[in-house]
Design a protein around this motif. Structure first.
Motif, PDB file in Angstrom:
ATOM      1  N   PHE A  25       0.972  -1.015   0.086  1.00  0.00           N
ATOM      2  CA  PHE A  25       0.125   0.061   0.096  1.00  0.00           C
ATOM      3  C   PHE A  25       0.840   1.287  -0.161  1.00  0.00           C
ATOM      4  CE2 PHE A  25      -2.336   3.777   2.079  1.00  0.00           C
ATOM      5  CZ  PHE A  25      -3.618   3.591   2.045  1.00  0.00           C
ATOM      6  N   LEU A  26       0.340   2.038  -0.826  1.00  0.00           N
ATOM      7  CA  LEU A  26       1.445   3.787  -0.238  1.00  0.00           C
ATOM      8  C   LEU A  26       0.196   4.247  -0.659  1.00  0.00           C
ATOM      9  CD1 LEU A  26       3.375   3.250  -4.082  1.00  0.00           C
ATOM     10  CD2 LEU A  26       4.246   2.452  -0.959  1.00  0.00           C
ATOM     11  N   ASP A  27       0.209   5.637   0.247  1.00  0.00           N
ATOM     12  CA  ASP A  27      -0.745   6.469   0.474  1.00  0.00           C
ATOM     13  C   ASP A  27      -0.517   7.829  -0.063  1.00  0.00           C
ATOM     14  OD1 ASP A  27       1.747   7.384   1.519  1.00  0.00           O
ATOM     15  OD2 ASP A  27       0.821   7.903   3.324  1.00  0.00           O
ATOM     16  N   VAL A  28      -1.010   7.335  -1.467  1.00  0.00           N
ATOM     17  CA  VAL A  28      -0.588   8.175  -2.360  1.00  0.00           C
ATOM     18  C   VAL A  28      -1.162   8.101  -3.753  1.00  0.00           C
ATOM     19  CG1 VAL A  28       1.983   9.089  -1.697  1.00  0.00           C
ATOM     20  CG2 VAL A  28       1.519   7.409  -3.239  1.00  0.00           C
ATOM     21  N   ALA A  29      -2.132   9.348  -4.717  1.00  0.00           N
ATOM     22  CA  ALA A  29      -2.477   8.338  -5.657  1.00  0.00           C
ATOM     23  C   ALA A  29      -1.837   7.635  -6.620  1.00  0.00           C
ATOM     24  CB  ALA A  29      -3.117   9.742  -6.883  1.00  0.00           C
ATOM     25  N   PRO A  30      -2.066   7.024  -7.532  1.00  0.00           N
ATOM     26  CA  PRO A  30      -0.997   5.324  -8.529  1.00  0.00           C
ATOM     27  C   PRO A  30      -0.656   6.883  -9.474  1.00  0.00           C
ATOM     28  CG  PRO A  30      -3.127   5.400  -8.684  1.00  0.00           C
ATOM     29  CD  PRO A  30      -3.429   6.167  -7.688  1.00  0.00           C
ATOM     30  N   ASP A  31       0.332   6.067  -9.985  1.00  0.00           N
ATOM     31  CA  ASP A  31       1.168   6.906 -11.234  1.00  0.00           C
ATOM     32  C   ASP A  31       0.047   7.101 -12.566  1.00  0.00           C
ATOM     33  OD1 ASP A  31       2.629   7.027 -13.409  1.00  0.00           O
ATOM     34  OD2 ASP A  31       4.568   7.524 -11.780  1.00  0.00           O
ATOM     35  N   PRO A  32       0.560   7.968 -13.156  1.00  0.00           N
ATOM     36  CA  PRO A  32      -0.650   7.909 -14.323  1.00  0.00           C
ATOM     37  C   PRO A  32      -0.156   7.077 -15.663  1.00  0.00           C
ATOM     38  CG  PRO A  32       0.149   9.903 -13.480  1.00  0.00           C
ATOM     39  CD  PRO A  32       0.586   9.137 -13.367  1.00  0.00           C
ATOM     40  N   GLU A  33       0.993   6.613 -15.141  1.00  0.00           N
ATOM     41  CA  GLU A  33       1.223   5.088 -16.063  1.00  0.00           C
ATOM     42  C   GLU A  33       0.656   3.777 -15.798  1.00  0.00           C
ATOM     43  OE1 GLU A  33       2.466   5.086 -19.365  1.00  0.00           O
ATOM     44  OE2 GLU A  33       2.623   7.372 -19.176  1.00  0.00           O
ATOM     45  N   ASP A  34       0.127   3.945 -14.304  1.00  0.00           N
ATOM     46  CA  ASP A  34      -0.554   2.384 -13.784  1.00  0.00           C
ATOM     47  C   ASP A  34      -1.065   2.167 -14.156  1.00  0.00           C
ATOM     48  OD1 ASP A  34       1.892   2.140 -12.084  1.00  0.00           O
ATOM     49  OD2 ASP A  34       0.737   2.955 -10.515  1.00  0.00           O
ATOM     50  N   ALA A  35      -1.981   0.914 -14.426  1.00  0.00           N
ATOM     51  CA  ALA A  35      -2.881   0.494 -14.854  1.00  0.00           C
ATOM     52  C   ALA A  35      -3.549   0.497 -14.142  1.00  0.00           C
ATOM     53  CB  ALA A  35      -2.712  -0.627 -15.552  1.00  0.00           C
ATOM     54  N   ALA A  36      -4.722   0.854 -13.343  1.00  0.00           N
ATOM     55  CA  ALA A  36      -5.883   0.922 -12.532  1.00  0.00           C
ATOM     56  C   ALA A  36      -6.842  -0.070 -12.995  1.00  0.00           C
ATOM     57  CB  ALA A  36      -6.146   2.308 -12.189  1.00  0.00           C
ATOM     58  N   ILE A  37      -7.152  -0.863 -11.904  1.00  0.00           N
ATOM     59  CA  ILE A  37      -8.766  -1.031 -11.980  1.00  0.00           C
ATOM     60  C   ILE A  37     -10.062  -0.358 -11.830  1.00  0.00           C
ATOM     61  CG2 ILE A  37      -9.924  -2.838 -10.564  1.00  0.00           C
ATOM     62  CD1 ILE A  37      -7.217  -3.892 -10.056  1.00  0.00           C
ATOM     63  N   THR A  38     -10.688  -0.431 -12.286  1.00  0.00           N
ATOM     64  CA  THR A  38     -11.701   0.890 -12.682  1.00  0.00           C
ATOM     65  C   THR A  38     -12.892   0.749 -11.570  1.00  0.00           C
ATOM     66  OG1 THR A  38     -12.909  -0.351 -14.811  1.00  0.00           O
ATOM     67  CG2 THR A  38     -11.404   1.403 -14.733  1.00  0.00           C
ATOM     68  N   PRO A  39     -14.039   0.377 -12.116  1.00  0.00           N
ATOM     69  CA  PRO A  39     -15.381   0.342 -11.176  1.00  0.00           C
ATOM     70  C   PRO A  39     -16.402  -0.692 -11.894  1.00  0.00           C
ATOM     71  CG  PRO A  39     -15.041   3.150 -10.689  1.00  0.00           C
ATOM     72  CD  PRO A  39     -13.820   2.511 -11.510  1.00  0.00           C
ATOM     73  N   GLU A  40     -15.601  -0.444 -13.301  1.00  0.00           N
ATOM     74  CA  GLU A  40     -16.495  -1.170 -13.688  1.00  0.00           C
ATOM     75  C   GLU A  40     -15.462  -2.552 -14.323  1.00  0.00           C
ATOM     76  OE1 GLU A  40     -15.491   2.097 -15.222  1.00  0.00           O
ATOM     77  OE2 GLU A  40     -17.247   2.421 -15.118  1.00  0.00           O
ATOM     78  N   ASP A  41     -15.371  -3.027 -12.787  1.00  0.00           N
ATOM     79  CA  ASP A  41     -14.217  -4.334 -13.611  1.00  0.00           C
ATOM     80  C   ASP A  41     -13.195  -4.501 -14.666  1.00  0.00           C
ATOM     81  OD1 ASP A  41     -15.833  -4.853 -11.507  1.00  0.00           O
ATOM     82  OD2 ASP A  41     -17.247  -5.898 -12.868  1.00  0.00           O
ATOM     83  N   ARG A  42     -12.820  -3.255 -15.049  1.00  0.00           N
ATOM     84  CA  ARG A  42     -11.691  -3.040 -16.612  1.00  0.00           C
ATOM     85  C   ARG A  42     -10.498  -2.762 -15.864  1.00  0.00           C
ATOM     86  NH1 ARG A  42     -14.293  -4.748 -21.193  1.00  0.00           N
ATOM     87  NH2 ARG A  42     -16.554  -4.527 -20.789  1.00  0.00           N
ATOM     88  N   LEU A  43      -9.183  -2.617 -16.683  1.00  0.00           N
ATOM     89  CA  LEU A  43      -8.250  -1.901 -16.288  1.00  0.00           C
ATOM     90  C   LEU A  43      -7.961  -0.395 -17.265  1.00  0.00           C
ATOM     91  CD1 LEU A  43      -6.076  -4.725 -16.226  1.00  0.00           C
ATOM     92  CD2 LEU A  43      -6.749  -3.685 -13.931  1.00  0.00           C
ATOM     93  N   ARG A  44      -7.733   1.093 -17.133  1.00  0.00           N
ATOM     94  CA  ARG A  44      -6.995   1.310 -17.223  1.00  0.00           C
ATOM     95  C   ARG A  44      -6.218   1.856 -17.086  1.00  0.00           C
ATOM     96  NH1 ARG A  44     -10.942   4.519 -20.298  1.00  0.00           N
ATOM     97  NH2 ARG A  44     -12.613   2.897 -20.204  1.00  0.00           N
ATOM     98  N   VAL A  45      -5.163   3.156 -18.698  1.00  0.00           N
ATOM     99  CA  VAL A  45      -3.998   3.026 -18.222  1.00  0.00           C
ATOM    100  C   VAL A  45      -4.136   4.530 -18.941  1.00  0.00           C
ATOM    101  CG1 VAL A  45      -1.631   3.246 -19.237  1.00  0.00           C
ATOM    102  CG2 VAL A  45      -2.767   1.503 -18.637  1.00  0.00           C
ATOM    103  N   GLY A  46      -4.705   5.906 -17.857  1.00  0.00           N
ATOM    104  CA  GLY A  46      -4.918   6.808 -18.536  1.00  0.00           C
ATOM    105  C   GLY A  46      -6.193   6.834 -19.493  1.00  0.00           C
ATOM    106  N   ASP A  47      -6.528   7.353 -21.005  1.00  0.00           N
ATOM    107  CA  ASP A  47      -7.686   7.448 -21.269  1.00  0.00           C
ATOM    108  C   ASP A  47      -7.607   5.698 -21.239  1.00  0.00           C
ATOM    109  OD1 ASP A  47      -8.327   9.428 -20.127  1.00  0.00           O
ATOM    110  OD2 ASP A  47      -7.087  10.992 -21.778  1.00  0.00           O
ATOM    111  N   HIS A  48      -6.331   5.014 -21.980  1.00  0.00           N
ATOM    112  CA  HIS A  48      -7.339   3.651 -22.845  1.00  0.00           C
ATOM    113  C   HIS A  48      -7.077   2.638 -21.836  1.00  0.00           C
ATOM    114  CE1 HIS A  48      -5.364   6.092 -25.845  1.00  0.00           C
ATOM    115  NE2 HIS A  48      -4.308   6.339 -25.187  1.00  0.00           N
ATOM    116  N   GLU A  49      -8.330   2.104 -22.057  1.00  0.00           N
ATOM    117  CA  GLU A  49      -8.727   0.419 -21.739  1.00  0.00           C
ATOM    118  C   GLU A  49      -7.460  -0.404 -21.563  1.00  0.00           C
ATOM    119  OE1 GLU A  49     -12.372  -2.276 -22.004  1.00  0.00           O
ATOM    120  OE2 GLU A  49     -12.458  -0.535 -21.085  1.00  0.00           O
ATOM    121  N   TRP A  50      -7.041  -0.971 -20.725  1.00  0.00           N
ATOM    122  CA  TRP A  50      -6.431  -2.329 -21.705  1.00  0.00           C
ATOM    123  C   TRP A  50      -6.903  -3.523 -20.698  1.00  0.00           C
ATOM    124  CZ3 TRP A  50      -0.700  -2.780 -21.134  1.00  0.00           C
ATOM    125  CH2 TRP A  50      -0.154  -3.933 -21.029  1.00  0.00           C
TER     126      TRP A  50
END
Length: 248
Positions: A161-186
């Motif tokens: 765990f890191l108590d900061v926002a994720p890096d923009p280049e990280d692939a974030a798990i979205t509420p729609e159960d998907r992965l997103r890197v910036g504006d692009h879906e992984w």
């Protein structure tokens, strides 16, 4: 090559050979010749039973192999002319078609039941993992416990765990159960990225309080959408349990 394949070859060969051997023995029993309607029905039941057994004990391919073995055994040992794969009677052709249709159908039914049991088991594990996150634990203990559960859930190398926002280049798990890197879906079908981190973001209201950084660099992990959904829910438990702990 799939490392499981060598262990699957033997059950599939057995599934193929056993119906042929059974047909060979049955062909030597005088009461089986000539084939009456009752004998045909018994033969169909026996073959279907062997197919079900193969599909349950093995896998889908084992069920298909057993179906093929039943057809070959019937044609060679039981149908006229004996000891030949050439068929003379329409009834024997119809028997083969019936075996093929029923064999494929029961194999798929067995596989559907296996998938349903597996899904039920996984969901039970998810619920136990959620229930195991206790509000009384310290923040550090909560972070480590949730991180460990996430690592097992997503088959990841490391989670912390890191108590900061994720890096923009990280692939974030979205509420729609998907992965997103910036504006692009992984596309998660290709697996978690190995060249960047995956972030399970923790929110408190509109504010991002941190994220679980997930690393999967040494191998390709392919979580389902349901697992991604559970991962997002687990990450959010860090705030939920902490809030429960401070309530009077």
């Amino acid at each position: 090559m799939d490392p499981d394949n060598p262990r699957r070859i033997l059950p599939r060969l057995v599934a193929l050979i056993v119906p042929i051997v059974v047909a060979g023995f049955a062909g030597e029993v005088p009461v089986v010749q000539p084939a009456t309607v009752g004998v045909v029905l018994v033969g169909l039941i026996v073959f279907v039973g062997l197919i079900v057994l193969a599909a349950v004990a093995g896998d889908r391919a084992a069920g298909w192999f057993a179906t093929l073995g039943a057809v070959v055994g019937h044609d060679y040992f039981l149908a006229a002319p004996r000891h030949s794969l050439m068929l003379e009677a329409i009834a024997d052709v119809e028997f083969d078609v019936a075996i093929l249709l029923v064999g494929v159908a029961v194999t798929e039914i067995v596989q559907w039941g296996r998938r349903a049991r597996s899904l039920s088991s996984r969901r039970g594990t998810y619920l136990r993992d959620l229930a195991g996150v206790h509000a009384g634990e310290s923040p550090g203990d909560l972070q480590r416990r949730i991180g460990g559960i996430l690592a097992r859930l997503l088959d990841a190398d490391d989670v912390f765990f890191l108590d900061v926002a994720p890096d923009p280049e990280d692939a974030a798990i979205t509420p729609e159960d998907r992965l997103r890197v910036g504006d692009h879906e992984w596309d998660a079908v290709d697996g978690l990225p190995t060249d960047r981190y995956v972030a399970a973001v923790v929110h408190k209201g509109e504010r991002t309080v941190g994220h679980f950084r997930i690393s999967s660099a040494t191998h390709i992990s392919r979580p389902t959408r349901e697992q991604l959904s559970v991962a997002a829910l687990l990450a959010q438990q860090l705030v939920t349990r902490a809030d429960d702990a401070v309530q009077p």
